[in-house]
Design an enzyme around this catalytic site. Structure first.
Site, PDB file in Angstrom:
ATOM      1  N   THR A  43     126.879 -36.079 -34.095  1.00 48.08           N
ATOM      2  CA  THR A  43     127.838 -37.173 -34.139  1.00 48.08           C
ATOM      3  C   THR A  43     128.445 -37.241 -32.575  1.00 48.08           C
ATOM      4  O   THR A  43     128.317 -38.461 -32.025  1.00 48.08           O
ATOM      5  CB  THR A  43     129.042 -37.038 -35.083  1.00 48.08           C
ATOM      6  N   ASN A  98     134.620 -31.169 -34.972  1.00 47.18           N
ATOM      7  CA  ASN A  98     133.127 -31.202 -34.732  1.00 47.18           C
ATOM      8  C   ASN A  98     132.833 -32.479 -33.756  1.00 47.18           C
ATOM      9  O   ASN A  98     132.061 -32.258 -32.748  1.00 47.18           O
ATOM     10  CB  ASN A  98     132.371 -31.225 -35.992  1.00 47.18           C
ATOM     11  N   LYS A 143     129.990 -42.457 -50.078  1.00 51.38           N
ATOM     12  CA  LYS A 143     131.038 -41.285 -49.525  1.00 51.38           C
ATOM     13  C   LYS A 143     131.643 -40.764 -50.609  1.00 51.38           C
ATOM     14  O   LYS A 143     131.889 -41.209 -51.820  1.00 51.38           O
ATOM     15  CB  LYS A 143     131.902 -42.379 -48.426  1.00 51.38           C
ATOM     16  N   GLN A 176     129.856 -47.234 -44.117  1.00 54.77           N
ATOM     17  CA  GLN A 176     128.437 -46.464 -44.326  1.00 54.77           C
ATOM     18  C   GLN A 176     127.274 -47.230 -44.398  1.00 54.77           C
ATOM     19  O   GLN A 176     126.200 -46.990 -43.825  1.00 54.77           O
ATOM     20  CB  GLN A 176     128.798 -45.314 -45.131  1.00 54.77           C
ATOM     21  N   GLY A 212     128.700 -33.421 -44.636  1.00 58.59           N
ATOM     22  CA  GLY A 212     130.055 -33.083 -44.185  1.00 58.59           C
ATOM     23  C   GLY A 212     130.763 -34.520 -43.875  1.00 58.59           C
ATOM     24  O   GLY A 212     130.301 -35.585 -43.287  1.00 58.59           O
ATOM     25  N   ASP A 213     132.109 -34.267 -43.435  1.00 50.83           N
ATOM     26  CA  ASP A 213     132.912 -35.254 -42.864  1.00 50.83           C
ATOM     27  C   ASP A 213     134.177 -34.457 -42.581  1.00 50.83           C
ATOM     28  O   ASP A 213     134.266 -33.187 -42.406  1.00 50.83           O
ATOM     29  CB  ASP A 213     133.483 -36.202 -43.748  1.00 50.83           C
TER      30      ASP A 213
HETATM   31  N1  GLU Z   1     130.299 -38.324 -42.129  1.00 55.80           N
HETATM   32  C1  GLU Z   1     129.364 -38.594 -41.284  1.00 55.80           C
HETATM   33  C2  GLU Z   1     129.685 -40.100 -40.963  1.00 55.80           C
HETATM   34  O1  GLU Z   1     130.849 -40.528 -41.092  1.00 55.80           O
HETATM   35  C3  GLU Z   1     128.002 -38.395 -41.657  1.00 55.80           C
HETATM   36  C4  GLU Z   1     127.555 -38.562 -42.987  1.00 55.80           C
HETATM   37  C5  GLU Z   1     126.143 -37.987 -43.157  1.00 55.80           C
HETATM   38  O2  GLU Z   1     125.291 -37.288 -42.398  1.00 55.80           O
HETATM   39  O3  GLU Z   1     125.657 -38.229 -44.318  1.00 55.80           O
HETATM   40  O4  GLU Z   1     128.660 -40.803 -40.760  1.00 55.80           O
END
Ligand code: GLU
Length: 449
Positions: free
Chosen positions: A214, A245, A130, A115, A169-170
């Site tokens: 995404t 999603n 995360k 990230q 989210g994830d």
């Molecule tokens: N979980 C998503 C990623 O892997 C989005 C993270 C977010 O929007 O903060 O990037």
């Protein structure tokens, strides 16, 4: 010189492997970035100074906590909650929460590490973090999900804030969960701090396009990859793993761009619909019924369901792995190559194994890593933060335009950086290096902290 630098990078890796024993996914994510760093250190040895690389590998803070909750039968369950606040050189920690039984500290660290570079690549002011839990949302009632989210936030609330750490989210965390998490945060802190979470509902502080971002972003990115080869999405067949999603909105945008998405999957198997996936039906099965992918083939006579199996056996022009880590290995990559795949872009985080990446590299297939191709989600989260900070809300069209522009920017930055460092066409090296240099320069500017 080159041998010396490689030995130095190997030494950094040894320290990481030793200090983080038993975390294979984390090692894999670090190894992939380190592979790209040799060429950076050869050009500019300053990046080896002031413990920069050692600091980059060590999270600023790791929080592990107990999450007790009561099920519908009155039984108490205990899960483990995590938040890894990895790097805040560019902005508040930013990254999703994953609720899945496979979640452990090593998984959260691999995701947090990735990230940092992904968020840097977006060009927006967000650090990397995360979190999540080994809670399994599958088969849980609404009430159980709500009580779990409330318990999770009862601890997490003391570690986050719009200027500190902004989760989203994830896997296993969507709009419903963000709602319960935000409700509990609001209650505990007695503040309507919209900017503390992203992925909120449109009518209570969320951003247009965040749900789609995404998946749309991956499709925009792959369109740029094809354009760089003088091609387009028009008329191309696409295979997309997953049916959450990311996959759903990647399918939608591929169709809007004139391509045909012909296969998708869940953990039970995959479906093939040669006429193109019926998105309304897929959404009904996955988002409303929360059912299995086989229900698609039950409803569509010409579609085929394959239990288990490997979705990458389905011949296609474009492959978008949008399910989870290490779902596409070297043998799957070789099958895709033999079937004539032209471009591969990761919608999930690290879905391709190192062997798979190497196979695409050897075959000269355009391959984009998640930290570039799936950055549209977190980028739109940063746009949600912007809207929250200015108490504004933008239209769908305007936000989508911003997203498309950001994805084009990431593509350009990635490919230019790859060429600049002598790796033309290599999106993996381009993304790692461009993401790294920006964070590293900020870390220098901020001193040894
Ligand atoms: N979980 C998503 C990623 O892997 C989005 C993270 C977010 O929007 O903060 O990037």
């Amino acid at each position: 010189m080159s041998g010396q630098v490689r030995a130095q990078v190997d030494k950094y890796f040894e320290v990481v492997a030793h200090r983080n024993a038993g975390e294979p996914e984390f090692h894999q994510a670090v190894a992939e970035v380190f592979e790209s760093l040799t060429v950076v250190l050869e050009r500019n040895s300053k990046y080896a100074d002031f413990g920069l690389i050692e600091r980059l590998c060590e999270p600023e803070r790791q929080i592990i906590f107990r999450v007790p909750w009561v099920d519908d039968q009155g039984c108490v369950h205990v899960n483990r909650g995590f938040r890894v606040q990895y790097n805040s050189a560019l902005g508040p920690y930013k990254g999703g929460l994953r609720f899945h039984p496979s979640v452990n500290l090593g998984i959260v660290k691999f995701l947090g590490f990735e990230q940092i570079f992904k968020n840097s690549l977006t060009g927006l002011p967000i650090g990397g973090g995360k979190g999540g839990s080994d809670f399994d949302p599958k088969g849980k009632s609404e009430g159980e999900i709500m009580r779990f989210c409330q318990s999770f936030m009862t601890e997490l609330n003391r570690h986050i804030g719009e200027y500190t750490d902004v989760p989203a989210g994830d896997i296993g965390v969507g709009g419903r969960e963000i709602g319960y998490l935000f409700g509990q945060y609001k209650r505990l802190t007695n503040t309507y701090e919209s900017g503390v979470l992203t992925g909120k509902g449109i009518n209570w502080g969320g951003s247009q396009v965040r749900t789609e971002a995404t998946g749309y972003g991956v499709a925009y990115f792959v369109a740029e990859m094809l354009k760089a080869k003088g091609e387009s999405v028009e008329g191309k067949t696409a295979v997309i793993s997953g049916s959450g999603n990311v996959a759903i909105y990647a399918i939608q945008k591929i169709h809007q761009l004139g391509g045909l998405a012909i296969a998708c999957s869940d953990s039970s198997g995959y479906i093939v619909d040669k006429k193109g996936i019926d998105l309304d039906l897929l959404k009904e099965i996955k988002e409303v019924r929360r059912g299995r992918i086989s229900e698609y083939a039950d409803a569509v006579p010409h579609a085929e369901f394959v239990a288990g199996g490997c979705i990458w056996d389905v011949p296609c022009d474009v492959a978008l792995p949008c399910a989870t880590q290490n779902e596409l290995d070297d043998s799957a990559a070789k099958t895709l190559i033999a079937n004539g795949v032209q471009a591969v872009a990761e919608g999930a985080n690290m879905p391709t194994t190192p062997g798979g990446i190497q196979a695409f590299r050897d075959a000269g297939v355009a391959f984009a890593p998640g930290k570039a191709a799936n950055a549209g989600g977190v980028a739109t989260s940063a746009l949600e933060m912007q809207q929250n900070a200015s108490r504004d809300s933008w239209s769908f069209e305007y936000t989508d335009e911003r997203l498309a522009g950001i994805m084009r920017g990431i593509h350009a930055r990635t490919i230019e950086t790859a060429a600049e460092y002598g790796k033309p066409g290599d999106y993996v090296h381009g993304a790692n290096i461009a993401g790294f240099v920006k964070v590293a320069d900020a870390m220098f500017a901020l001193g040894v902290i």
